[in-house]
Design a protein around this motif. Structure first.
Motif, PDB file in Angstrom:
ATOM      1  N   ALA A   1       0.828  -1.205   0.000  1.00 30.56           N
ATOM      2  CA  ALA A   1       0.000   0.000   0.000  1.00 30.56           C
ATOM      3  C   ALA A   1       0.866   1.260   0.000  1.00 30.56           C
ATOM      4  N   SER A   2       1.967   1.236   0.728  1.00 32.84           N
ATOM      5  CA  SER A   2       2.876   2.391   0.755  1.00 32.84           C
ATOM      6  C   SER A   2       3.492   2.626  -0.616  1.00 32.84           C
ATOM      7  N   LEU A   3       3.930   1.556  -1.255  1.00 32.40           N
ATOM      8  CA  LEU A   3       4.551   1.677  -2.570  1.00 32.40           C
ATOM      9  C   LEU A   3       3.549   2.182  -3.606  1.00 32.40           C
ATOM     10  N   VAL A   4       2.329   1.683  -3.571  1.00 35.61           N
ATOM     11  CA  VAL A   4       1.305   2.149  -4.515  1.00 35.61           C
ATOM     12  C   VAL A   4       0.986   3.616  -4.262  1.00 35.61           C
ATOM     13  N   THR A   5       1.000   4.043  -3.011  1.00 40.44           N
ATOM     14  CA  THR A   5       0.756   5.452  -2.695  1.00 40.44           C
ATOM     15  C   THR A   5       1.855   6.336  -3.276  1.00 40.44           C
ATOM     16  N   VAL A   6       3.108   5.913  -3.150  1.00 39.41           N
ATOM     17  CA  VAL A   6       4.225   6.679  -3.728  1.00 39.41           C
ATOM     18  C   VAL A   6       4.114   6.705  -5.250  1.00 39.41           C
ATOM     19  N   ILE A   7       3.810   5.558  -5.854  1.00 38.01           N
ATOM     20  CA  ILE A   7       3.653   5.492  -7.312  1.00 38.01           C
ATOM     21  C   ILE A   7       2.544   6.433  -7.769  1.00 38.01           C
ATOM     22  N   THR A   8       1.434   6.444  -7.061  1.00 37.65           N
ATOM     23  CA  THR A   8       0.316   7.315  -7.421  1.00 37.65           C
ATOM     24  C   THR A   8       0.710   8.781  -7.282  1.00 37.65           C
ATOM     25  N   GLY A   9       1.424   9.118  -6.217  1.00 37.85           N
ATOM     26  CA  GLY A   9       1.865  10.502  -6.034  1.00 37.85           C
ATOM     27  C   GLY A   9       2.775  10.972  -7.153  1.00 37.85           C
ATOM     28  N   VAL A  10       3.743  10.135  -7.532  1.00 40.59           N
ATOM     29  CA  VAL A  10       4.659  10.496  -8.624  1.00 40.59           C
ATOM     30  C   VAL A  10       3.892  10.609  -9.943  1.00 40.59           C
ATOM     31  N   ALA A  11       2.963   9.690 -10.166  1.00 43.21           N
ATOM     32  CA  ALA A  11       2.172   9.742 -11.407  1.00 43.21           C
ATOM     33  C   ALA A  11       1.341  11.017 -11.480  1.00 43.21           C
ATOM     34  N   TYR A  12       0.756  11.433 -10.356  1.00 43.38           N
ATOM     35  CA  TYR A  12      -0.024  12.674 -10.358  1.00 43.38           C
ATOM     36  C   TYR A  12       0.865  13.897 -10.551  1.00 43.38           C
TER      37      TYR A  12
ATOM     38  N   LEU B   1       3.530  13.964 -12.379  1.00 47.82           N
ATOM     39  CA  LEU B   1       3.797  13.971 -13.826  1.00 47.82           C
ATOM     40  C   LEU B   1       2.566  14.439 -14.603  1.00 47.82           C
ATOM     41  N   MET B   2       1.386  14.019 -14.141  1.00 44.94           N
ATOM     42  CA  MET B   2       0.159  14.452 -14.804  1.00 44.94           C
ATOM     43  C   MET B   2       0.014  15.973 -14.716  1.00 44.94           C
ATOM     44  N   LEU B   3       0.315  16.527 -13.545  1.00 45.88           N
ATOM     45  CA  LEU B   3       0.219  17.980 -13.399  1.00 45.88           C
ATOM     46  C   LEU B   3       1.208  18.698 -14.311  1.00 45.88           C
ATOM     47  N   ALA B   4       2.388  18.130 -14.490  1.00 48.46           N
ATOM     48  CA  ALA B   4       3.366  18.731 -15.398  1.00 48.46           C
ATOM     49  C   ALA B   4       2.845  18.723 -16.830  1.00 48.46           C
ATOM     50  N   VAL B   5       2.235  17.641 -17.238  1.00 47.53           N
ATOM     51  CA  VAL B   5       1.685  17.549 -18.596  1.00 47.53           C
ATOM     52  C   VAL B   5       0.514  18.514 -18.758  1.00 47.53           C
TER      53      VAL B   5
END
Length: 176
Positions: free
Chosen positions: A128-139, A141-145
């Motif tokens: 769950a911690s790893l998925v939370t970090v992955i989701t944060g990084v993905a968001y 990147l989404m904000l940058a795009v």
């Protein structure tokens, strides 16, 4: 012609402006070097995302292998579970050294979980911690795009390419 949407004219068009803010009004590249540094940051961040996804896949494979290799040892003639495991064709006969000495009449049964593995804090909290970090990084990147800056968008794509090139083979898993 006037804009009927009431927007400030930016709409959904890409721009190549070097002074596009990223994540806050304090992060606005003011020079070509600052813009290049921001793009390099996005390349690294997208590569980190691919590495995190590959790391999660490797961990999932390891956790599943541990769950399947969890062994259950049953001494013949003890309890009702022994009867169930005794009739299991996948059980292998063997000997076990215990505090009482060598137990000759044991069967070692390997779990063959076909469904989801049982809940375990030692696995599910890190997952769950790893998925939370992955989701944060993905968001992030989404904000940058979503800034609609061509350089930022291209940097995210380039980072995804570099990350996949580096660790993509680890992210492949036939059970997905």
């Amino acid at each position: 012609m006037a804009h009927s949407s009431g927007s400030s004219g930016h709409g959904s068009i890409f721009t190549n402006s070097r002074d596009t803010p990223l994540y806050s009004s304090n992060w606005v590249p003011s020079s070509a070097g600052g813009y290049a540094g921001t793009c390099i940051f996005l390349i690294v961040l997208a590569s980190v995302l691919r590495c995190l996804v590959a790391f999660k896949t490797v961990l999932e494979q390891r956790w599943l292998a541990q769950a399947r290799c969890r062994r259950y040892v049953v001494v013949k003639g003890r309890g009702t579970e022994a009867g169930k495991i005794e009739s299991d064709p996948a059980a292998k006969a063997g000997a076990l050294i215990t505090t009482n000495g060598v137990e000759e009449n044991v069967k070692i049964v390997q779990s063959n979980n076909e469904g989801a593995i049982p809940f375990r804090l030692s696995i599910d909290i890190p997952r769950a911690s790893l998925v939370t970090v992955i989701t944060g990084v993905a968001y992030l990147l989404m904000l940058a795009v979503m800034t609609m800056n061509v350089g930022y968008f291209s940097s995210v794509l380039a980072g995804t390419f570099v990350g996949e090139l580096a660790v993509g083979r680890y992210a492949q898993w036939e059970d997905h």
